[in-house]
Every structure is written in C-alpha cells, then in structure tokens.
Design a protein around this motif. Structure first.
Motif, PDB file in Angstrom:
ATOM      1  N   GLU A 178       4.007  -4.667   2.725  1.00 61.10           N
ATOM      2  CA  GLU A 178       5.368  -3.662   2.655  1.00 61.10           C
ATOM      3  C   GLU A 178       4.509  -1.833   1.709  1.00 61.10           C
ATOM      4  O   GLU A 178       4.118  -2.063   1.485  1.00 61.10           O
ATOM      5  N   HIS A 179       5.379  -0.809   2.810  1.00 52.79           N
ATOM      6  CA  HIS A 179       5.004   0.194   2.231  1.00 52.79           C
ATOM      7  C   HIS A 179       5.711   0.889   0.780  1.00 52.79           C
ATOM      8  O   HIS A 179       6.762   0.742   0.403  1.00 52.79           O
ATOM      9  N   ASN A 239       3.988   1.727  -4.023  1.00 53.10           N
ATOM     10  CA  ASN A 239       3.529   1.841  -4.752  1.00 53.10           C
ATOM     11  C   ASN A 239       3.271   0.474  -5.544  1.00 53.10           C
ATOM     12  O   ASN A 239       4.519  -0.484  -5.844  1.00 53.10           O
ATOM     13  N   THR A 290       4.809  10.768   2.297  1.00 49.85           N
ATOM     14  CA  THR A 290       5.875  10.639   2.852  1.00 49.85           C
ATOM     15  C   THR A 290       6.985  11.439   2.111  1.00 49.85           C
ATOM     16  O   THR A 290       7.830  11.687   2.135  1.00 49.85           O
ATOM     17  N   ASP A 306       0.244  -0.975  -0.328  1.00 43.21           N
ATOM     18  CA  ASP A 306      -0.028  -0.358  -0.281  1.00 43.21           C
ATOM     19  C   ASP A 306       0.971   0.968   0.271  1.00 43.21           C
ATOM     20  O   ASP A 306       2.047   1.804   0.751  1.00 43.21           O
ATOM     21  N   TRP A 307       0.315   2.309  -0.770  1.00 45.58           N
ATOM     22  CA  TRP A 307       1.427   3.516  -0.885  1.00 45.58           C
ATOM     23  C   TRP A 307       1.115   4.869   0.324  1.00 45.58           C
ATOM     24  O   TRP A 307       1.896   5.035   0.737  1.00 45.58           O
ATOM     25  N   ASP A 308       0.352   3.778   1.179  1.00 44.10           N
ATOM     26  CA  ASP A 308      -0.178   5.087   2.600  1.00 44.10           C
ATOM     27  C   ASP A 308       0.679   4.244   3.595  1.00 44.10           C
ATOM     28  O   ASP A 308       0.314   3.059   4.122  1.00 44.10           O
ATOM     29  N   LYS A 309       1.676   5.094   4.264  1.00 40.99           N
ATOM     30  CA  LYS A 309       2.216   4.657   5.213  1.00 40.99           C
ATOM     31  C   LYS A 309       1.338   3.941   6.471  1.00 40.99           C
ATOM     32  O   LYS A 309       1.467   3.374   7.484  1.00 40.99           O
ATOM     33  N   ASP A 363       0.509   8.639  -1.102  1.00 41.78           N
ATOM     34  CA  ASP A 363       2.250   8.656   0.207  1.00 41.78           C
ATOM     35  C   ASP A 363       2.146  10.068   0.410  1.00 41.78           C
ATOM     36  O   ASP A 363       2.810  11.716  -0.786  1.00 41.78           O
ATOM     37  N   VAL A 416      -0.815   0.857   5.751  1.00 41.36           N
ATOM     38  CA  VAL A 416       0.502  -0.795   6.063  1.00 41.36           C
ATOM     39  C   VAL A 416       0.570  -0.284   7.763  1.00 41.36           C
ATOM     40  O   VAL A 416       0.838  -1.756   8.130  1.00 41.36           O
ATOM     41  N   GLU A 417       1.204   0.780   8.360  1.00 36.06           N
ATOM     42  CA  GLU A 417       1.431  -0.061  10.285  1.00 36.06           C
ATOM     43  C   GLU A 417      -0.184  -0.201  10.838  1.00 36.06           C
ATOM     44  O   GLU A 417      -0.281  -1.197  11.836  1.00 36.06           O
TER      45      GLU A 417
END
Length: 294
Positions: free
Chosen positions: A74-75, A77, A128, A51-54, A126, A57-58
């Motif tokens: 995993e973070h 794309n 980040t 997923d592109w969204d951190k 994303d 992902v958490e």
C-alpha cells in the motif's frame, strides 16, 4: 544502482518469521527485506508492505504479483500503520520492520536528495501530495527558523552563519537546485570545513530531508502506536542511520521497558560487519535495535 538491503541476515534472525505468521514492513522500499520475510512465512502467511513513494509501490506490486500467499502493498506513510490495519480489518502483527534509510532509487530519481548531482531541490518521498518542497523551505522560512532547523535536524554548529547566507542569496535569486544550495553552504562555512572530512552541505541536506518529510515526528508516532500494531511476543525491528533517529528509538524503547510494555532485545545496537560494509558502504552508519512486546 541496485538497492541492497542492510543487515538482512540480522533482521531475519531477530524477526524470526515462521510459516503462517503476519509481518509488516513499514518501509518496504526495494523489497529486499520483504522478499526474504515473505519467503519464510510462506503461502499460509500474511504480509503488509507500506511505502511513501508511489512509484516504489507500483514496482513492488509487480515484484510480488506471482507470490503465493497474502501479500498486500500500500502507498502509505509508515506512521499510519495503525490506521491501515483498522481500515483493512487486519489483526496485530507478529513483527514490524522499519528501515529508516532512504532508497538508492530515490537518489537517482532527481528529487534533490544529494548534492552530488545538480537537480531540482525537492526532497519529498511522497510526490503525490502538496507538501512543501526543500526549495519552498529554503526560500520561505524566516532566517531564525531556518537556522534552528539546520541546527536541530542537521546538528550543524554553523547553522546561524549558513542561514544568514541563504537569506542573503535568496534575495538576489531564488534557490531552486541542489547545486545552488550546496554552493551557498560551501561559501558560508569557508575552506577547511571539518578538515575536509565531509562535504560542507552534508548536514544541511540531512536537516532539510528530515524537515520536509517529518521524519522524526513519523518515528515518534509509530513508536507511540506500537502496542496497537504488534501482538504480545511480537518484535519491532528498527534500523536507523543517524544519531537523531537512533536516540529516539533508544529512548522510547527504554521508556516502554520501564512501563513493562515489553523488553529490549538488543542492549546495544547491532551494526554491520566489516564484510557487509565492504560490499555496501551505506551500511556503515546503520544501527539496528529490537523490542519485544509483552
């Protein structure tokens, strides 16, 4: 608002995950499709979720931490799946799933995805990186490029008029919120836009989101890489939510079938039942297409 997985039964039927197999979900999002796939591949199976969204992902790592079996989140794309497989020394998968819709959580995350609330005009999945925000785009692109972007990605026939108004207004005051932009678009198109069927800013917001996140380029990249991602006999299942994405998927699948790379499983796209649409109105625009690698 809880995220409801679209076309879940259809995805499971067409991916057909079995114990011990390896599946990839390139857009794991709230983890609804993922959880159902993980349950079916069991403790001997292997699952890779991107997923592109951190923040997402958490939450996913926490959701799947007690699962027996190999679950990797995993973070990243989804366009970079091929690179992730190489870096992790993973084999080709038995199946790949992409749900191209954005998340209910992202609507609530103050990213400016919707004109229904007044939020900072960001729109990035994303947060980040240092990629431009939607505000950077509307305040920085030249008028011609702005108009082309709104026309190409929003299929908005009044794109020139809208771009002209945006440029006029940003000279007076920087456009920084969703309300700023929505009001400018509404003023540009005037009353009676599409006879009130959709909000005047709908297509402009779609265009910006696609542009900011390089959505169509990402889709083209993973479709070009699919022979390096999915093994022979494995399936690629893609759910799209607007005509630009669906057109790309349909066209590339047809090209691959002609090149004898595999076969199209769904001659026509699968759509949600009336019952699902009642329970989850978002599913109304979903189209699911499937390709099986040779």
């Amino acid at each position: 608002m809880p995220h409801i997985s679209v076309l879940l039964n259809e995805v499971l039927q067409l991916l057909d995950p079995k114990p011990g197999q390896f599946f990839i979900d390139g857009t794991t999002d709230g983890g609804g499709h993922a959880a159902a796939v993980i349950e079916r591949i069991g403790s001997t199976g292997m699952f890779l979720g991107l997923d592109w969204d951190k923040g997402m992902v958490e939450r996913l790592k926490d959701k799947f931490k007690t699962v027996k079996g190999t679950v990797m989140v995993e973070h990243a794309n989804y366009a970079d799946v091929k690179d992730v497989l190489q870096r992790r020394k993973l084999p080709k998968a038995d199946g790949l799933l992409l749900d191209l819709g954005f998340s209910s959580a992202q609507l609530e995350d103050e990213r400016g995805m919707s004109f229904q609330k007044d939020e900072p005009l960001d729109m990035r999945y994303d947060l980040t990186g240092d990629t431009p925000t939607a505000a950077n785009v509307v305040n920085g692109l030249p008028e011609q490029e702005l108009a082309d972007m709104i026309y190409q990605y929003g299929e908005e026939r009044m794109s020139r008029r809208i771009a002209k108004r945006i440029v006029e207004e940003r000279k007076r005051k920087k456009i920084i919120t969703t309300k700023d932009l929505a009001d400018i678009v509404a003023a540009a198109v005037g009353k009676g836009y599409e006879k009130g069927r959709i909000h005047p800013a709908t297509r402009v917001f779609q265009a910006l989101r696609i542009y900011v996140n390089h959505e169509l380029e990402n889709l083209e990249k993973i479709l070009a890489d699919c022979a390096d991602i999915v093994k022979p006999g494995g399936r690629i299942v893609i759910i799209s939510f607007h005509s630009l994405e669906d057109r790309i998927v349909k066209t590339r699948f047809r090209e691959k079938e002609k090149e004898k790379i595999g076969r199209i499983v769904t001659k026509k796209p699968i759509t949600a039942t009336e019952e699902e649409i009642r329970q989850n109105p978002r599913s109304r625009s979903a189209k699911l297409r499937v390709f099986e690698m040779a």
